[in-house]
Design a protein around this motif. Structure first.
Motif, mmCIF file in Angstrom:
data_model
loop_
_atom_site.group_PDB
_atom_site.id
_atom_site.type_symbol
_atom_site.label_atom_id
_atom_site.label_comp_id
_atom_site.label_asym_id
_atom_site.label_seq_id
_atom_site.Cartn_x
_atom_site.Cartn_y
_atom_site.Cartn_z
ATOM 1 N N LEU A 63 10.024 14.604 -75.270
ATOM 2 C CA LEU A 63 9.531 14.539 -73.899
ATOM 3 C C LEU A 63 9.280 13.098 -73.489
ATOM 4 C CD1 LEU A 63 8.421 15.771 -71.297
ATOM 5 C CD2 LEU A 63 6.242 16.151 -72.490
ATOM 6 N N ALA B 8 2.017 14.288 -74.887
ATOM 7 C CA ALA B 8 3.352 14.192 -74.287
ATOM 8 C C ALA B 8 4.224 13.182 -75.028
ATOM 9 C CB ALA B 8 3.242 13.804 -72.818
ATOM 10 N N LEU C 225 11.547 18.858 -75.690
ATOM 11 C CA LEU C 225 12.040 19.885 -74.772
ATOM 12 C C LEU C 225 13.236 20.534 -75.458
ATOM 13 C CD1 LEU C 225 11.756 17.962 -71.386
ATOM 14 C CD2 LEU C 225 10.239 19.746 -72.255
ATOM 15 N N LEU D 14 9.121 23.871 -73.843
ATOM 16 C CA LEU D 14 8.304 22.825 -74.442
ATOM 17 C C LEU D 14 7.938 23.207 -75.868
ATOM 18 C CD1 LEU D 14 6.466 20.258 -74.151
ATOM 19 C CD2 LEU D 14 4.658 21.835 -73.401
#
Length: 253
Positions: free
Chosen positions: A143, A181, A188, A207
């Motif tokens: 990500l 993140a 992803l 995710l």
């Protein structure tokens, strides 16, 4: 999903006897006052966990021979909306991932473009709040790579994921903070167990945030927005289950 008491809540509420929690936990969890007390330890638990551990430490990864023969689906098995069914019928050729919010360059990425991005493969254990676990192999770009390409701004604190499945007539949503993140195992995923991700497990993109419980692993991702606050997202707790069933926002394991 039923209202369940998570392992993090058990740790955060040490003043309450473990025996009392474990006996009749469904009945106890039904009590709004008890849930308020129970989940009030969330921020403390998140702070303690991060203070005692390296933010970049990795979740355990496994060998191929340790993969589960069956990997159950969690949450929605198929959004089954007209828009989603149309995308699935064309194998998501017209699907686009929108990346916006507090970014310098909003993105609209096709599945082919996402598959062309340098990817990570990891075999990890999925721990569901409902009590089951499974080990699976996931493949997709980090990500953080996509957020860097979009030029995420310094004032962004959270990433909000809007999904194709509907709950109570509204799109499912979930969020994580920028620390998770940019964790190297936060990806992803567009492939699972050496095959293109199927509908039951979140096609075309889901995710994987490996240091949190399964309900944080949003499926059917359509949009990612960088935001400074979760106050305007849903009911303000950062996710569908957090808003409607009082699940922890931070589901670290």
């Amino acid at each position: 999903m039923k209202r369940l008491i998570t392992r993090r809540a058990l740790v955060a509420t040490g003043a309450i006897g473990a025996g009392a929690l474990l006996s009749g936990c469904d009945r106890i969890a039904e009590n709004p006052g008890f849930r308020k007390i129970l989940f009030s330890g969330e921020k403390m638990n998140m702070g303690l966990q991060r203070a005692l551990s390296n933010r970049h430490s990795l979740a355990t990864e496994f060998r191929p021979d340790q993969m589960s023969p069956v990997f159950r689906t969690n949450g929605t098995n198929n959004p089954n909306t007209p828009d989603y069914n149309a995308m699935a019928a064309e194998r998501f050729a017209g699907w686009r991932l929108q990346v916006g919010g507090l970014v310098a360059t909003p993105l609209s990425l096709s599945l082919a473009q996402i598959r062309a991005i340098s990817a990570r493969t990891q075999i990890t254990r999925h721990d569901c709040v409902e009590g089951w676990s499974a080990i699976g192999k996931w493949h997709g770009p980090m990500l953080g790579t996509i957020l860097k390409a979009a030029g995420i701004r310094r004032d962004a604190r959270y990433l909000v994921f809007t999904c194709a499945d509907l709950y109570r007539g509204h799109n499912y949503y979930e969020s994580i903070d920028v620390v998770d993140a940019f964790h190297p195992q936060t990806i992803l995923a567009w492939a699972m167990n050496d095959a293109v991700l199927d509908i039951g497990h979140g096609a075309p993109l889901r995710l994987r945030v490996e240091r949190q419980l399964g309900y944080k692993h949003a499926k059917y991702v359509m949009r990612i927005d960088a935001v400074a606050s979760l106050a305007g997202i849903g009911l303000g707790k950062g996710g569908y289950w957090e808003d409607h069933v009082d699940y922890d926002w931070y589901a670290g394991i």
